[in-house]
Design a protein around this motif. Sequence first.
Motif, PDB file in Angstrom:
ATOM      1  N   MET A  47       5.439  30.670  69.866  1.00  0.00           N
ATOM      2  CA  MET A  47       6.475  30.757  68.830  1.00  0.00           C
ATOM      3  C   MET A  47       5.981  31.555  67.626  1.00  0.00           C
ATOM      4  SD  MET A  47       9.128  29.508  69.961  1.00  0.00           S
ATOM      5  CE  MET A  47       9.007  29.370  71.712  1.00  0.00           C
ATOM      6  N   SER A  48       4.716  31.421  67.284  1.00  0.00           N
ATOM      7  CA  SER A  48       4.132  32.179  66.185  1.00  0.00           C
ATOM      8  C   SER A  48       4.138  33.675  66.493  1.00  0.00           C
ATOM      9  CB  SER A  48       2.698  31.703  65.922  1.00  0.00           C
ATOM     10  OG  SER A  48       2.082  32.472  64.926  1.00  0.00           O
ATOM     11  N   LEU A  49       3.825  34.011  67.734  1.00  0.00           N
ATOM     12  CA  LEU A  49       3.840  35.421  68.134  1.00  0.00           C
ATOM     13  C   LEU A  49       5.247  35.994  68.052  1.00  0.00           C
ATOM     14  CD1 LEU A  49       2.435  37.904  69.369  1.00  0.00           C
ATOM     15  CD2 LEU A  49       2.936  36.943  71.600  1.00  0.00           C
ATOM     16  N   LEU A  50       6.223  35.223  68.507  1.00  0.00           N
ATOM     17  CA  LEU A  50       7.606  35.695  68.502  1.00  0.00           C
ATOM     18  C   LEU A  50       8.195  35.800  67.100  1.00  0.00           C
ATOM     19  CD1 LEU A  50       8.989  33.733  71.584  1.00  0.00           C
ATOM     20  CD2 LEU A  50       8.304  36.144  71.472  1.00  0.00           C
ATOM     21  N   SER A  51       7.685  35.006  66.166  1.00  0.00           N
ATOM     22  CA  SER A  51       8.249  35.018  64.820  1.00  0.00           C
ATOM     23  C   SER A  51       7.320  35.693  63.799  1.00  0.00           C
ATOM     24  CB  SER A  51       8.556  33.598  64.371  1.00  0.00           C
ATOM     25  OG  SER A  51       7.356  32.856  64.263  1.00  0.00           O
ATOM     26  N   ASN A  52       6.310  36.422  64.266  1.00  0.00           N
ATOM     27  CA  ASN A  52       5.335  37.102  63.392  1.00  0.00           C
ATOM     28  C   ASN A  52       4.664  36.127  62.428  1.00  0.00           C
ATOM     29  OD1 ASN A  52       5.691  39.656  64.502  1.00  0.00           O
ATOM     30  ND2 ASN A  52       7.433  40.073  63.167  1.00  0.00           N
ATOM     31  N   GLY A  53       4.427  34.921  62.906  1.00  0.00           N
ATOM     32  CA  GLY A  53       3.789  33.903  62.086  1.00  0.00           C
ATOM     33  C   GLY A  53       2.287  34.084  62.037  1.00  0.00           C
ATOM     34  N   GLY A  54       1.606  33.147  61.413  1.00  0.00           N
ATOM     35  CA  GLY A  54       0.177  33.278  61.246  1.00  0.00           C
ATOM     36  C   GLY A  54      -0.616  32.091  61.750  1.00  0.00           C
ATOM     37  N   LEU A  55      -0.155  31.418  62.801  1.00  0.00           N
ATOM     38  CA  LEU A  55      -0.853  30.238  63.287  1.00  0.00           C
ATOM     39  C   LEU A  55      -2.204  30.593  63.893  1.00  0.00           C
ATOM     40  CD1 LEU A  55      -0.850  27.202  63.943  1.00  0.00           C
ATOM     41  CD2 LEU A  55       0.162  27.790  66.133  1.00  0.00           C
ATOM     42  N   GLY A  56      -2.238  31.567  64.742  1.00  0.00           N
ATOM     43  CA  GLY A  56      -3.471  31.935  65.441  1.00  0.00           C
ATOM     44  C   GLY A  56      -3.835  33.382  65.180  1.00  0.00           C
ATOM     45  N   SER A  57      -4.350  33.998  66.213  1.00  0.00           N
ATOM     46  CA  SER A  57      -4.813  35.381  66.091  1.00  0.00           C
ATOM     47  C   SER A  57      -3.752  36.395  66.509  1.00  0.00           C
ATOM     48  CB  SER A  57      -6.062  35.560  66.959  1.00  0.00           C
ATOM     49  OG  SER A  57      -5.745  35.310  68.316  1.00  0.00           O
ATOM     50  N   GLU A  58      -2.495  35.973  66.595  1.00  0.00           N
ATOM     51  CA  GLU A  58      -1.441  36.863  67.069  1.00  0.00           C
ATOM     52  C   GLU A  58      -1.286  38.103  66.194  1.00  0.00           C
ATOM     53  OE1 GLU A  58      -0.882  33.539  66.574  1.00  0.00           O
ATOM     54  OE2 GLU A  58      -0.937  32.948  68.667  1.00  0.00           O
ATOM     55  N   GLY A  59      -1.377  37.906  64.884  1.00  0.00           N
ATOM     56  CA  GLY A  59      -1.223  39.043  63.969  1.00  0.00           C
ATOM     57  C   GLY A  59      -2.294  40.096  64.186  1.00  0.00           C
ATOM     58  N   SER A  60      -3.552  39.673  64.305  1.00  0.00           N
ATOM     59  CA  SER A  60      -4.629  40.643  64.532  1.00  0.00           C
ATOM     60  C   SER A  60      -4.522  41.282  65.908  1.00  0.00           C
ATOM     61  CB  SER A  60      -5.994  39.971  64.358  1.00  0.00           C
ATOM     62  OG  SER A  60      -6.186  38.977  65.337  1.00  0.00           O
ATOM     63  N   ARG A  61      -4.069  40.543  66.895  1.00  0.00           N
ATOM     64  CA  ARG A  61      -3.883  41.108  68.228  1.00  0.00           C
ATOM     65  C   ARG A  61      -2.810  42.191  68.219  1.00  0.00           C
ATOM     66  NH1 ARG A  61      -5.890  37.872  72.644  1.00  0.00           N
ATOM     67  NH2 ARG A  61      -6.993  36.072  71.817  1.00  0.00           N
ATOM     68  N   MET A  62      -1.694  41.891  67.566  1.00  0.00           N
ATOM     69  CA  MET A  62      -0.618  42.882  67.495  1.00  0.00           C
ATOM     70  C   MET A  62      -1.051  44.101  66.689  1.00  0.00           C
ATOM     71  SD  MET A  62       1.603  41.813  69.516  1.00  0.00           S
ATOM     72  CE  MET A  62       2.865  43.021  69.212  1.00  0.00           C
ATOM     73  N   MET A  63      -1.851  43.881  65.646  1.00  0.00           N
ATOM     74  CA  MET A  63      -2.353  44.995  64.855  1.00  0.00           C
ATOM     75  C   MET A  63      -3.284  45.880  65.697  1.00  0.00           C
ATOM     76  SD  MET A  63      -3.943  44.992  60.996  1.00  0.00           S
ATOM     77  CE  MET A  63      -5.069  43.696  61.364  1.00  0.00           C
ATOM     78  N   SER A  64      -4.116  45.270  66.537  1.00  0.00           N
ATOM     79  CA  SER A  64      -5.012  46.067  67.372  1.00  0.00           C
ATOM     80  C   SER A  64      -4.228  46.870  68.402  1.00  0.00           C
ATOM     81  CB  SER A  64      -6.060  45.179  68.052  1.00  0.00           C
ATOM     82  OG  SER A  64      -5.515  44.455  69.126  1.00  0.00           O
ATOM     83  N   ILE A  65      -3.159  46.289  68.945  1.00  0.00           N
ATOM     84  CA  ILE A  65      -2.326  47.014  69.905  1.00  0.00           C
ATOM     85  C   ILE A  65      -1.610  48.168  69.220  1.00  0.00           C
ATOM     86  CG2 ILE A  65      -0.266  46.809  71.362  1.00  0.00           C
ATOM     87  CD1 ILE A  65      -1.257  43.981  72.074  1.00  0.00           C
ATOM     88  N   THR A  66      -1.096  47.937  68.020  1.00  0.00           N
ATOM     89  CA  THR A  66      -0.440  49.002  67.252  1.00  0.00           C
ATOM     90  C   THR A  66      -1.418  50.126  66.945  1.00  0.00           C
ATOM     91  OG1 THR A  66       1.037  47.366  66.276  1.00  0.00           O
ATOM     92  CG2 THR A  66       0.900  49.490  65.169  1.00  0.00           C
TER      93      THR A  66
END
Length: 162
Positions: A47-66
């Motif tokens: 849910m954090s990944l889908l809502s651009n939240g900051g629970l885990g490392s989703e933000g840094s993962r998406m930034m690395s993919i970008t």
Amino acid sequence: MAYIFSNKKILLPKLYFLSFIVVGVGIFIAINPSLFALFTYYNERIMSLLSNGGLGSEGSRMMSITNALELFKNSPFVGVGLGTTDVHGFIPTMLASLGTIGTILYSLVLLTGFETSKKKNIALLLFMIPFLFFTGSLRTLYGMHMILLFLLVFREHKEVKK
């Protein structure tokens, strides 16, 4: 999944059996507090990944993919070099590191035995790719787990006669 779809004549009983297993595992997770907490954690991460939240490392993962896609855009044919990127994702890593030409050549080398592989091994690969993708195991192209996966799935099968 390969087992379920291997024999279409008994597909319905297999689907019933799979449904029974899934419901049983669901009940087991629901009544076991530690497993339910683990399930809740991963659900919150999704849910954090889908809502651009900051629970885990989703933000840094998406930034690395970008960032990897930007590198690919700047060097689309040959990439920036193998081992120069640390990206969370198999396809972005391939495109950024190897470019279009390298990705095609790498895929051709790894998929050489595709035609000679048994169907159940191809199904195994299709089943394993999402699992390995979500666990981060497909991140390093030249890692031993990738090479072993392709050797397992696409090895040539020869019968030994005595």
